[in-house]
Design a protein around this motif. Structure first.
Motif, PDB file in Angstrom:
ATOM      1  N   PRO A 172       0.942  -1.142  -0.074  1.00 16.28           N
ATOM      2  CA  PRO A 172       0.055  -0.034   0.125  1.00 16.28           C
ATOM      3  C   PRO A 172       0.894   1.213  -0.165  1.00 16.28           C
ATOM      4  CG  PRO A 172      -0.912  -1.541   1.685  1.00 16.28           C
ATOM      5  CD  PRO A 172       0.296  -2.038   1.061  1.00 16.28           C
ATOM      6  N   ALA A 210       3.212   1.611  -2.045  1.00 14.49           N
ATOM      7  CA  ALA A 210       3.895   1.589  -3.406  1.00 14.49           C
ATOM      8  C   ALA A 210       5.340   0.871  -3.420  1.00 14.49           C
ATOM      9  CB  ALA A 210       3.974   2.883  -3.980  1.00 14.49           C
ATOM     10  N   TRP A 237      -3.390   8.552  -6.678  1.00 13.77           N
ATOM     11  CA  TRP A 237      -3.463   8.367  -5.274  1.00 13.77           C
ATOM     12  C   TRP A 237      -4.827   8.391  -4.663  1.00 13.77           C
ATOM     13  CZ3 TRP A 237      -0.828   4.607  -3.150  1.00 13.77           C
ATOM     14  CH2 TRP A 237       0.751   4.731  -3.491  1.00 13.77           C
ATOM     15  N   LYS A 281       9.892  12.552 -13.212  1.00 11.95           N
ATOM     16  CA  LYS A 281       9.933  13.886 -12.667  1.00 11.95           C
ATOM     17  C   LYS A 281       9.128  15.062 -13.493  1.00 11.95           C
ATOM     18  CE  LYS A 281      11.576  12.021  -8.818  1.00 11.95           C
ATOM     19  NZ  LYS A 281      10.537  11.099  -7.983  1.00 11.95           N
ATOM     20  N   ILE A 307      -3.633   0.894 -12.614  1.00 12.15           N
ATOM     21  CA  ILE A 307      -3.198   0.512 -11.131  1.00 12.15           C
ATOM     22  C   ILE A 307      -4.884  -0.071 -10.359  1.00 12.15           C
ATOM     23  CG2 ILE A 307      -2.457   0.978  -8.746  1.00 12.15           C
ATOM     24  CD1 ILE A 307      -0.734   2.986  -9.849  1.00 12.15           C
ATOM     25  N   LEU A 309      -0.720   3.542 -17.552  1.00 10.68           N
ATOM     26  CA  LEU A 309      -0.563   3.027 -16.443  1.00 10.68           C
ATOM     27  C   LEU A 309      -1.904   2.454 -15.837  1.00 10.68           C
ATOM     28  CD1 LEU A 309       0.946   1.753 -13.900  1.00 10.68           C
ATOM     29  CD2 LEU A 309       0.980   3.972 -13.357  1.00 10.68           C
ATOM     30  N   SER A 340       9.553   7.088 -12.167  1.00  9.19           N
ATOM     31  CA  SER A 340       9.082   8.764 -12.367  1.00  9.19           C
ATOM     32  C   SER A 340      10.199   9.590 -12.964  1.00  9.19           C
ATOM     33  CB  SER A 340       8.494   9.421 -11.148  1.00  9.19           C
ATOM     34  OG  SER A 340       8.337  10.480 -11.431  1.00  9.19           O
ATOM     35  N   TYR A 383      -0.344  12.590 -10.090  1.00  9.19           N
ATOM     36  CA  TYR A 383      -0.138  11.797  -8.946  1.00  9.19           C
ATOM     37  C   TYR A 383      -1.264  11.855  -7.872  1.00  9.19           C
ATOM     38  CZ  TYR A 383       4.457  10.904 -10.961  1.00  9.19           C
ATOM     39  OH  TYR A 383       5.569  10.639 -11.991  1.00  9.19           O
ATOM     40  N   ASN A 416       7.471   8.164 -17.644  1.00  9.05           N
ATOM     41  CA  ASN A 416       8.576   7.213 -16.872  1.00  9.05           C
ATOM     42  C   ASN A 416       9.960   7.371 -17.695  1.00  9.05           C
ATOM     43  OD1 ASN A 416       6.642   6.393 -14.911  1.00  9.05           O
ATOM     44  ND2 ASN A 416       6.380   4.186 -16.057  1.00  9.05           N
ATOM     45  N   ASN A 461      10.530   2.311  -4.002  1.00 11.46           N
ATOM     46  CA  ASN A 461       9.154   2.886  -4.413  1.00 11.46           C
ATOM     47  C   ASN A 461       8.866   2.824  -5.887  1.00 11.46           C
ATOM     48  OD1 ASN A 461       7.271   4.838  -5.177  1.00 11.46           O
ATOM     49  ND2 ASN A 461       6.784   4.676  -2.863  1.00 11.46           N
ATOM     50  N   GLU A 462       7.767   2.635  -6.282  1.00 11.86           N
ATOM     51  CA  GLU A 462       7.441   2.808  -7.781  1.00 11.86           C
ATOM     52  C   GLU A 462       7.697   4.089  -8.520  1.00 11.86           C
ATOM     53  OE1 GLU A 462       5.841   0.407  -9.760  1.00 11.86           O
ATOM     54  OE2 GLU A 462       4.680  -0.733  -8.438  1.00 11.86           O
ATOM     55  N   SER A 463       8.150   4.999  -7.556  1.00 11.27           N
ATOM     56  CA  SER A 463       8.374   6.293  -8.011  1.00 11.27           C
ATOM     57  C   SER A 463       9.857   6.083  -8.599  1.00 11.27           C
ATOM     58  CB  SER A 463       8.406   7.260  -6.990  1.00 11.27           C
ATOM     59  OG  SER A 463       9.408   6.931  -5.844  1.00 11.27           O
TER      60      SER A 463
HETATM   61  P1  FAD Z   1       5.655  10.816  -4.073  1.00  9.32           P
HETATM   62  O1  FAD Z   1       6.191  11.574  -2.863  1.00  9.32           O
HETATM   63  O2  FAD Z   1       5.804   9.466  -4.125  1.00  9.32           O
HETATM   64  O3  FAD Z   1       4.084  10.991  -4.445  1.00  9.32           O
HETATM   65  C1  FAD Z   1       3.415  12.275  -4.496  1.00  9.32           C
HETATM   66  C2  FAD Z   1       2.105  12.401  -4.015  1.00  9.32           C
HETATM   67  O4  FAD Z   1       1.492  11.277  -4.175  1.00  9.32           O
HETATM   68  C3  FAD Z   1       2.053  12.712  -2.590  1.00  9.32           C
HETATM   69  O5  FAD Z   1       2.412  13.990  -2.375  1.00  9.32           O
HETATM   70  C4  FAD Z   1       0.833  12.081  -2.218  1.00  9.32           C
HETATM   71  O6  FAD Z   1      -0.436  13.099  -2.570  1.00  9.32           O
HETATM   72  C5  FAD Z   1       0.613  10.865  -2.935  1.00  9.32           C
HETATM   73  N1  FAD Z   1       1.146   9.720  -2.388  1.00  9.32           N
HETATM   74  C6  FAD Z   1       2.098   9.063  -2.437  1.00  9.32           C
HETATM   75  N2  FAD Z   1       2.154   8.158  -1.731  1.00  9.32           N
HETATM   76  C7  FAD Z   1       1.102   7.889  -1.416  1.00  9.32           C
HETATM   77  C8  FAD Z   1       0.577   6.913  -0.476  1.00  9.32           C
HETATM   78  N3  FAD Z   1       0.912   5.840  -0.210  1.00  9.32           N
HETATM   79  N4  FAD Z   1      -0.839   7.119  -0.148  1.00  9.32           N
HETATM   80  C9  FAD Z   1      -1.570   8.090  -0.420  1.00  9.32           C
HETATM   81  N5  FAD Z   1      -1.013   9.183  -1.285  1.00  9.32           N
HETATM   82  C10 FAD Z   1       0.238   9.021  -1.614  1.00  9.32           C
HETATM   83  N6  FAD Z   1       4.826   6.423 -10.747  1.00  9.32           N
HETATM   84  C11 FAD Z   1       5.265   6.791 -11.932  1.00  9.32           C
HETATM   85  O7  FAD Z   1       5.870   7.745 -11.977  1.00  9.32           O
HETATM   86  N7  FAD Z   1       5.534   5.756 -12.587  1.00  9.32           N
HETATM   87  C12 FAD Z   1       5.054   4.439 -12.496  1.00  9.32           C
HETATM   88  O8  FAD Z   1       5.124   3.618 -13.495  1.00  9.32           O
HETATM   89  C13 FAD Z   1       4.368   4.233 -11.325  1.00  9.32           C
HETATM   90  N8  FAD Z   1       3.476   2.904 -11.305  1.00  9.32           N
HETATM   91  C14 FAD Z   1       3.141   2.643  -9.884  1.00  9.32           C
HETATM   92  C15 FAD Z   1       2.380   1.459  -9.655  1.00  9.32           C
HETATM   93  C16 FAD Z   1       1.836   1.192  -8.546  1.00  9.32           C
HETATM   94  C17 FAD Z   1       1.308  -0.046  -8.374  1.00  9.32           C
HETATM   95  C18 FAD Z   1       1.568   2.036  -7.645  1.00  9.32           C
HETATM   96  C19 FAD Z   1       0.912   1.979  -6.144  1.00  9.32           C
HETATM   97  C20 FAD Z   1       2.211   3.422  -7.888  1.00  9.32           C
HETATM   98  C21 FAD Z   1       2.902   3.770  -8.859  1.00  9.32           C
HETATM   99  N9  FAD Z   1       3.352   5.024  -9.309  1.00  9.32           N
HETATM  100  C22 FAD Z   1       4.166   5.261 -10.453  1.00  9.32           C
HETATM  101  C23 FAD Z   1       3.437   6.072  -8.236  1.00  9.32           C
HETATM  102  C24 FAD Z   1       4.538   6.293  -7.459  1.00  9.32           C
HETATM  103  O9  FAD Z   1       4.228   5.432  -6.388  1.00  9.32           O
HETATM  104  C25 FAD Z   1       4.500   7.846  -6.863  1.00  9.32           C
HETATM  105  O10 FAD Z   1       3.528   8.219  -6.181  1.00  9.32           O
HETATM  106  C26 FAD Z   1       4.878   8.665  -8.083  1.00  9.32           C
HETATM  107  O11 FAD Z   1       5.921   8.308  -9.003  1.00  9.32           O
HETATM  108  C27 FAD Z   1       5.164  10.387  -7.540  1.00  9.32           C
HETATM  109  O12 FAD Z   1       6.466   9.958  -7.036  1.00  9.32           O
HETATM  110  P2  FAD Z   1       7.292  11.151  -6.211  1.00  9.32           P
HETATM  111  O13 FAD Z   1       8.518  10.884  -5.575  1.00  9.32           O
HETATM  112  O14 FAD Z   1       7.218  12.068  -7.297  1.00  9.32           O
HETATM  113  O15 FAD Z   1       6.239  11.598  -5.381  1.00  9.32           O
END
Ligand code: FAD
Length: 546
Positions: free
Chosen positions: A70, A72, A114, A103, A143, A141, A101, A110, A129, A96-98
């Protein structure tokens, strides 16, 4: 390196995975979620497809699959994920899946992702990506949350594919569409693509401007109606025969405007490929027929021609008027001479005139010379040529007459409200005669208004087409014609004007003759109040062949 779509696991891979599962099940690590153990050991699990097959299916699936907790945190990725991302599974598991990313995906995407998956719903969207080598790709994508027995989210299943090529194509298509639209919009001519059902599929600025000028009436309908009348053209036939048309001059009368507009129209048959799913494999044959309509406005050149024609008509009408005035004067003299001659004839017919032979002789002489004078008058009546019937358009004739009367109308401060039928069919008629008809009626309307004391002075000219006949209405807000004079005004030499101004009272008589010569009718509308309304009806069916 990209793997073939039909990739198979390497020969020893399944066994090693199954071995690993068996090893894992024999002593699962502490904290292993119970669902995972249940999935392999639950009673009845053997009734379904073996877990090995599921695993192989996921492993070999040609779409990049990841399973995350949950937060990621990646728990599992398949081969396609490794291929697409460039990461080996040991490099991403626990991350993390990020990690994917680039960016450059906006934060809102996002946030939406979420919000959706946290609400236990499936999210699908596109984001950017990057691969291990930082090379970016557009990922589509999906999910999906995976729930535990309590209905809470235990895992997220992520599936994504590279849609960079599709994205490029979409951008190119969008650019081409913009380019086409910009080119069409820059074109000074009216362009529209019309489907076989008459709907406009694409148009340009010039077309839209026309839509405004015609107060929302679809110009394509007017063009097609006018072209159908001229060419016996049917939109459906463009599809069956593929024949278009070239440089057909079309006249349209915008509502509320006294100036008609002219367009030179060409139509080209086009096929639009049908995008219906059912035609996926038969795109070559399945197409939708369309007409590309190009209309070039030629109003100004037409107006120049009209101006020259009006000058000719003016000169012609002056001549006609002179002949007419002479005819009227001579006819009036014949009419007046007829009276005394009749008296002489009656006197001579009295049997007992006594022996006033001299009187009888004198009367006889008077009768002879009177008859000779009548004959001379009749002989001196200027002859009028019988005019040929030609194809005429009532809107055009009326418009010409309005133009001819412009000076008088302006001089009398009269406003003309011209309400023509937008597309008027042509009839076979005598153009000069019809011109004279409407000139009589408009001159009368001006005279009538000049006899009234109204501040607002208006003549309304309306034309209508009701399938069988063309109707022209000439409405003025002058004193009107009383019901007792409704028929009398058509009698020869009747004049009801307060100031006769040299009127002979033959205008409406001749108007009636012209209308009857065209198998039509003319009447004063008795129900009209606040002025006079003359209604002229001309049948369309009489082609007037003689
Ligand atoms: P993060 O800090 O990771 O997230 C940005 C915002 O997302 C946060 O401010 C918040 O609002 C929200 N958020 C993050 N995590 C959570 C959480 N656990 N619960 C609730 N809200 C949350 N991202 C990609 O870029 N490419 C992908 O291919 C990709 N595949 C994914 C596959 C799965 C199964 C899941 C669950 C997520 C996937 N993601 C993907 C999303 C990834 O996890 C990140 O949220 C995203 O990449 C943004 O990353 P970040 O570091 O910029 O910001």
């Amino acid at each position: 390196m990209a793997r073939k779509k039909n990739n198979a696991l390497e020969k020893d891979a399944p066994d090693s995975v199954i071995d690993a599962i068996s090893k894992f099940l024999s002593s699962p690590p502490r904290g292993t979620p119970s669902e995972i153990l249940e999935a392999f050991t639950a009673p009845g699990a053997s009734d379904y497809l073996p877990p090995k097959l599921f695993l192989e299916a996921v492993e070999q699936a040609p779409v990049a699959i990841s399973i995350a907790d949950p937060n990621a945190r990646i728990l599992y990725v398949n081969r396609a994920f490794e291929d697409l991302s460039g990461y080996q599974r040991n490099e991403v598991i626990g991350k993390n899946e990020s990690i994917l990313s680039s960016k450059s995906t906006p934060k809102e995407v996002y946030r939406d992702l979420w919000e959706t998956i946290s609400s236990k719903m499936v999210w699908t969207g596109a984001l950017v990506n990057h691969r291990k080598g930082r090379k970016e790709y557009v990922a589509e994508l999906t999910i999906a949350p995976v729930f535990n027995h309590a209905g809470d989210v235990s895992y997220y299943l992520g599936m994504h594919r590279d849609i960079t090529v599709m994205h490029k194509l979409e951008r190119q298509l969008k650019f081409q569409k913009q380019l086409t639209e910009a080119t069409l919009d820059a074109a000074p001519m009216v362009v529209a693509i019309i489907g076989s059902d008459g709907k406009v599929l694409l148009d340009n600025h010039a077309y839209k401007a026309l839509l405004g000028d015609f107060r929302g009436v679809e110009p394509s309908e007017l063009f097609l109606k006018a072209i159908e009348q001229q060419l016996d053209f049917k939109l459906s036939e463009v599809c069956s025969k593929g024949n278009g048309f070239n440089n057909v001059d079309v006249r349209l009368d915008p509502p509320g405007s006294t100036s008609p507009r002219w367009f030179s129209c060409s139509g080209v048959h086009m096929d639009e490929l049908d995008a219906a799913a059912a035609n996926f494999f038969s795109s070559q044959q399945q197409s939708r027929c369309c007409l590309l309509l190009l209309a070039n406005e030629i109003t100004s050149s037409r107006n120049q021609v009209l101006e020259a024609r009006l000058n000719m008509i003016r000169a012609n009408m002056v001549e006609q008027q002179m002949v007419q005035t002479m005819r009227e004067a001579i006819s009036a003299s014949i009419f007046k001479l007829q009276g005394p001659l009749n008296i002489v004839r009656a006197a001579l017919a009295i049997p007992d005139m006594g022996d006033v032979q001299m009187l009888r002789n004198a009367l006889q002489e008077a009768l002879v010379s009177g008859n000779e004078a009548m004959q001379e008058l009749n002989d001196s009546l200027p002859t009028t040529k019988v005019e040929e019937r030609v194809v005429v358009n009532i809107n055009e004739i009326l418009y010409e007459v309005i133009r001819l009367a412009t000076d008088r109308l302006l001089g009398s401060g009269i406003v003309v409200d011209w309400q023509p039928e937008e597309v008027m069919p042509s009839i076979n008629g005598r153009a000069n005669q019809l011109r004279s008809l409407f000139k009589f009626l408009i001159d009368n309307a001006i005279d009538a208004i000049n006899e009234s004391t109204n501040d607002y002075r208006e003549i309304r000219l309306k034309t209508l087409f009701d399938e069988h006949e063309l109707i022209a209405e000439i409405i003025d807000n002058g004193p009107g014609i009383s019901s007792s004079k409704r028929l009398k005004v058509f009698e020869p030499f009747y004049s009801g004007w307060q100031h006769s101004r040299g009127h002979s009272g033959m205008g409406l008589t001749m108007s009636q003759e012209i209308v009857m010569d065209h198998y039509g009718s003319i009447m004063v509308d008795e129900e009209h109040v606040g002025g006079c309304r003359i209604i002229v009806r001309l049948p369309v069916s009489h082609t007037g062949t003689e």
